[in-house]
Design a protein around this motif. Structure first.
Motif, mmCIF file in Angstrom:
data_model
loop_
_atom_site.group_PDB
_atom_site.id
_atom_site.type_symbol
_atom_site.label_atom_id
_atom_site.label_comp_id
_atom_site.label_asym_id
_atom_site.label_seq_id
_atom_site.Cartn_x
_atom_site.Cartn_y
_atom_site.Cartn_z
ATOM 1 N N LEU A 1 35.355 0.827 77.910
ATOM 2 C CA LEU A 1 35.467 2.196 77.403
ATOM 3 C C LEU A 1 35.224 2.178 75.908
ATOM 4 N N THR A 2 34.149 2.805 75.476
ATOM 5 C CA THR A 2 33.819 2.817 74.039
ATOM 6 C C THR A 2 34.093 4.204 73.461
ATOM 7 N N GLY A 3 34.154 4.269 72.129
ATOM 8 C CA GLY A 3 34.386 5.540 71.447
ATOM 9 C C GLY A 3 33.315 6.566 71.770
ATOM 10 N N THR A 4 32.048 6.118 71.824
ATOM 11 C CA THR A 4 30.938 7.047 72.105
ATOM 12 C C THR A 4 31.023 7.591 73.528
ATOM 13 N N LEU A 5 31.401 6.720 74.483
ATOM 14 C CA LEU A 5 31.539 7.165 75.878
ATOM 15 C C LEU A 5 32.665 8.197 75.991
ATOM 16 N N VAL A 6 33.794 7.920 75.333
ATOM 17 C CA VAL A 6 34.935 8.846 75.355
ATOM 18 C C VAL A 6 34.531 10.194 74.743
ATOM 19 N N LEU A 7 33.863 10.144 73.585
ATOM 20 C CA LEU A 7 33.421 11.377 72.921
ATOM 21 C C LEU A 7 32.466 12.167 73.820
ATOM 22 N N SER A 8 31.512 11.459 74.447
ATOM 23 C CA SER A 8 30.505 12.122 75.283
ATOM 24 C C SER A 8 31.144 12.812 76.482
ATOM 25 N N VAL A 9 32.060 12.101 77.146
ATOM 26 C CA VAL A 9 32.712 12.663 78.338
ATOM 27 C C VAL A 9 33.635 13.820 77.941
ATOM 28 N N PHE A 10 34.400 13.635 76.859
ATOM 29 C CA PHE A 10 35.305 14.691 76.381
ATOM 30 C C PHE A 10 34.513 15.963 76.051
ATOM 31 N N THR A 11 33.411 15.779 75.326
ATOM 32 C CA THR A 11 32.587 16.931 74.918
ATOM 33 C C THR A 11 32.020 17.647 76.133
ATOM 34 N N ALA A 12 31.509 16.870 77.097
ATOM 35 C CA ALA A 12 30.916 17.479 78.300
ATOM 36 C C ALA A 12 31.964 18.283 79.075
ATOM 37 N N VAL A 13 33.152 17.690 79.279
ATOM 38 C CA VAL A 13 34.144 18.369 80.134
ATOM 39 C C VAL A 13 34.793 19.568 79.448
ATOM 40 N N LEU A 14 34.508 19.802 78.175
ATOM 41 C CA LEU A 14 34.945 21.057 77.546
ATOM 42 C C LEU A 14 34.349 22.265 78.288
ATOM 43 N N GLY A 15 33.199 22.046 78.940
ATOM 44 C CA GLY A 15 32.606 23.104 79.772
ATOM 45 C C GLY A 15 33.516 23.448 80.939
ATOM 46 N N PHE A 16 34.156 22.435 81.518
ATOM 47 C CA PHE A 16 35.084 22.669 82.629
ATOM 48 C C PHE A 16 36.405 23.245 82.130
ATOM 49 N N PHE A 17 36.780 22.918 80.883
ATOM 50 C CA PHE A 17 37.972 23.532 80.286
ATOM 51 C C PHE A 17 37.790 25.056 80.246
ATOM 52 N N GLN A 18 36.585 25.483 79.848
ATOM 53 C CA GLN A 18 36.314 26.925 79.775
ATOM 54 C C GLN A 18 36.328 27.557 81.171
ATOM 55 N N TYR A 19 35.854 26.810 82.141
ATOM 56 C CA TYR A 19 35.880 27.270 83.536
ATOM 57 C C TYR A 19 37.329 27.484 83.980
ATOM 58 N N GLY A 20 38.180 26.502 83.693
ATOM 59 C CA GLY A 20 39.603 26.600 84.055
ATOM 60 C C GLY A 20 40.295 27.753 83.338
ATOM 61 N N TYR A 21 39.985 27.910 82.053
ATOM 62 C CA TYR A 21 40.591 28.995 81.273
ATOM 63 C C TYR A 21 40.222 30.350 81.885
ATOM 64 N N SER A 22 38.955 30.495 82.278
ATOM 65 C CA SER A 22 38.492 31.759 82.863
ATOM 66 C C SER A 22 39.131 32.014 84.229
ATOM 67 N N LEU A 23 39.421 30.943 84.983
ATOM 68 C CA LEU A 23 40.114 31.096 86.268
ATOM 69 C C LEU A 23 41.542 31.582 86.057
ATOM 70 N N GLY A 24 42.243 30.956 85.097
ATOM 71 C CA GLY A 24 43.672 31.214 84.925
ATOM 72 C C GLY A 24 43.997 32.442 84.113
ATOM 73 N N VAL A 25 43.120 32.809 83.178
ATOM 74 C CA VAL A 25 43.457 33.859 82.210
ATOM 75 C C VAL A 25 43.631 35.222 82.877
ATOM 76 N N ILE A 26 42.984 35.425 83.998
ATOM 77 C CA ILE A 26 43.006 36.729 84.660
ATOM 78 C C ILE A 26 44.297 36.914 85.451
ATOM 79 N N ASN A 27 45.097 35.841 85.586
ATOM 80 C CA ASN A 27 46.313 35.912 86.407
ATOM 81 C C ASN A 27 47.473 36.582 85.669
ATOM 82 N N ALA A 28 47.735 36.130 84.434
ATOM 83 C CA ALA A 28 48.922 36.602 83.708
ATOM 84 C C ALA A 28 48.967 38.112 83.522
ATOM 85 N N PRO A 29 47.824 38.781 83.170
ATOM 86 C CA PRO A 29 47.903 40.226 82.964
ATOM 87 C C PRO A 29 47.704 41.046 84.228
ATOM 88 N N GLN A 30 47.965 40.456 85.414
ATOM 89 C CA GLN A 30 47.674 41.170 86.658
ATOM 90 C C GLN A 30 48.774 42.173 86.991
#
Length: 465
Positions: A1-30
């Motif tokens: 596990l190298t620093g560049t690999l960690v950075l690359s994977v972390f950066t890529a999965v930020l796209g899935f973080f946004q997906y999760g946020y969009s799934l969950g955010v609509i629940n609280a104000p329902q």
């Protein structure tokens, strides 16, 4: 596990973080959009009939939840094309523009017809998430060493559940889930989009894409050295060469060829069924409507119970990161489906008998928590990366596009129909999911192969046999 690999994977999965946020955010104000109660009540720009028409309310609410998935369905078909045309990193950079635009629309909802801006913003964000949910697994699976591919692939799901949890916490009434702050709550994942945009500039391109798709041997070696550190890249280059020859013999596969060629039939069926099982397991019903379910179960502060689900969700996703390379994909997938099946039955019993025994509310709550735990063990993370493992370089982009479309289509059906089915079936709604989970378990038992520790070529050989 190298620093560049960690950075690359972390950066890529930020796209899935946004997906999760969009799934969950609509629940609280329902709450009903009736202009008197709830954080999403728009002013008179919807029309006065809303206050007296629960059917119109349900329609607007269901549409704002599910239009996100419509965007994902539309854009998921272009994943293979944009990923091959621009390269994995540049494609992720370009599609981020959609996320920023969608979040701006929602963030500015108070300055226009709020319900229309929310629905438009959710649709554009869905377009981004549809592209991202194909590009991210493609990139992560291609930059990961074989021994870490499963563990790093599970990080997609960790990013999703972290996004859900953060959106639920920020959705508390004393934070952003109130009349004044809800547009900021809905548009806040734009911050993650900006962060991803700048971090992607530091990430190396996929060496597999450079070598197999573009034939740039030296650039692929450079990229591998950045990702692997001091390791000799020649072993992986040799594996890529083998895969390249295989890809050259099978050419790039179109979506039509994917369905008409008997060579890919088994793998396509498995890829589609794991996506269907993820969405039709009932998990999004819990994410979208958990606050409502806890209210029915008699919980005084249902929003906090929903956040509790988010915490459990996150903890067990972390555990599955470590489990997936030890236990294997297939066994975890089967264990997760069976656990969810038992939990869905328990949830149904709890909700049905709630009127007779007050303590049944605890049965329902425990069942919800167990349902989420078992989902994160297998059916949650595994479908996101197993599709990239089931196909070699030639058919992979088309397969990811088809699987992504299938996932989003099922997401839309659940988001649009669940509220109506729940109103119709009442406490028996999760019995439907229990029956579906039994079907998915039997299919996985007989048809899903183990991909742990196997190269892409070895996995393809399993299906050929």
């Amino acid at each position: 596990l190298t620093g560049t690999l960690v950075l690359s994977v972390f950066t890529a999965v930020l796209g899935f973080f946004q997906y999760g946020y969009s799934l969950g955010v609509i629940n609280a104000p329902q709450k009903p959009w009736d202009g008197t109660e709830g954080t999403l009540a728009p002013p008179a720009d919807i029309g006065e009939d809303l206050a007296t028409s629960p059917h119109v309310l349900t329609m607007y609410w269901s549409l704002s939840v599910s239009v996100f998935a419509v965007g994902g369905m539309i854009s998921s078909f272009t994943v293979g094309w944009i990923g091959d045309r621009l390269g994995r990193v540049k494609a992720m950079l370009v599609v981020n523009v959609l996320s920023i635009a969608g979040n701006l629309l929602m963030g500015l909802a108070k300055f226009g017809p709020s319900h229309m801006l929310i629905i438009a913003g959710r649709a554009v964000t869905g377009l981004y998430c549809g592209l991202s949910s194909g590009l991210v697994p493609m990139y992560v699976s291609e930059v990961s060493p074989t021994a870490l591919r499963g563990a790093l692939g599970t990080l997609h799901q960790l990013a999703i559940v972290t996004g859900i949890l953060i959106s639920q916490v920020l959705g508390l009434e004393f934070l952003l889930g109130n009349d004044e702050m809800w547009p900021l709550l809905l548009g806040l994942s734009g911050v993650a989009a900006l962060l991803q945009f700048f971090l992607l500039l530091l990430c190396p391109e996929s060496p597999r894409y450079l070598y197999i798709k573009l034939g740039k041997v030296e650039e692929a070696k450079k990229s591998l050295k950045r990702l692997r550190g001091n390791c000799d890249p020649m072993k992986e280059i040799a594996e890529m060469e083998k895969e390249k020859q295989e890809a050259a013999s099978e050419k790039k596969v179109s979506i039509r060829q994917l369905f008409t060629s008997s060579k890919y039939k088994q793998a396509v069926i498995v890829a589609l069924m794991v996506q269907i099982s993820q969405q039709f397991s009932g998990i999004n019903a819990i994410f979208y409507y958990s606050t409502n379910i806890f209210e029915r179960a008699g919980v005084d502060q249902p929003v906090y119970a929903t956040i509790g689900v988010g915490v459990v969700n996150t903890v067990f996703t972390v555990i599955s990161v470590f489990l997936v390379e030890k236990a294997g994909r297939r066994s975890l997938f089967l264990a997760g489906l069976m656990g969810m099946l038992i939990s869905a039955v328990a949830m149904t019993v709890g909700l049905v008998l709630l009127s007779q025994f007050a303590w049944m509310s605890y049965v329902s709550m425990v069942a919800i928590f167990l349902f989420v735990i078992f989902f994160e063990v297998g059916p949650g993370p595994i479908p996101w990366f197993i599709v990239a493992e089931l196909f070699s370089q030639g058919p992979r982009p088309a397969a990811i596009a088809v699987a992504g479309f299938c996932n989003w289509a099922c997401n839309f059906i659940v988001g649009m129909c669940f509220q109506y089915i729940a109103d119709l079936c009442g406490p028996y709604v999760f019995a439907i999911f229990a029956a579906l989970l039994l079907v998915f378990f039997l299919f996985a038992y007989f048809k899903v192969p183990e991909t742990k520790g196997k190269s892409f070529e070895e996995i393809a050989a399993v299906f050929r046999r």
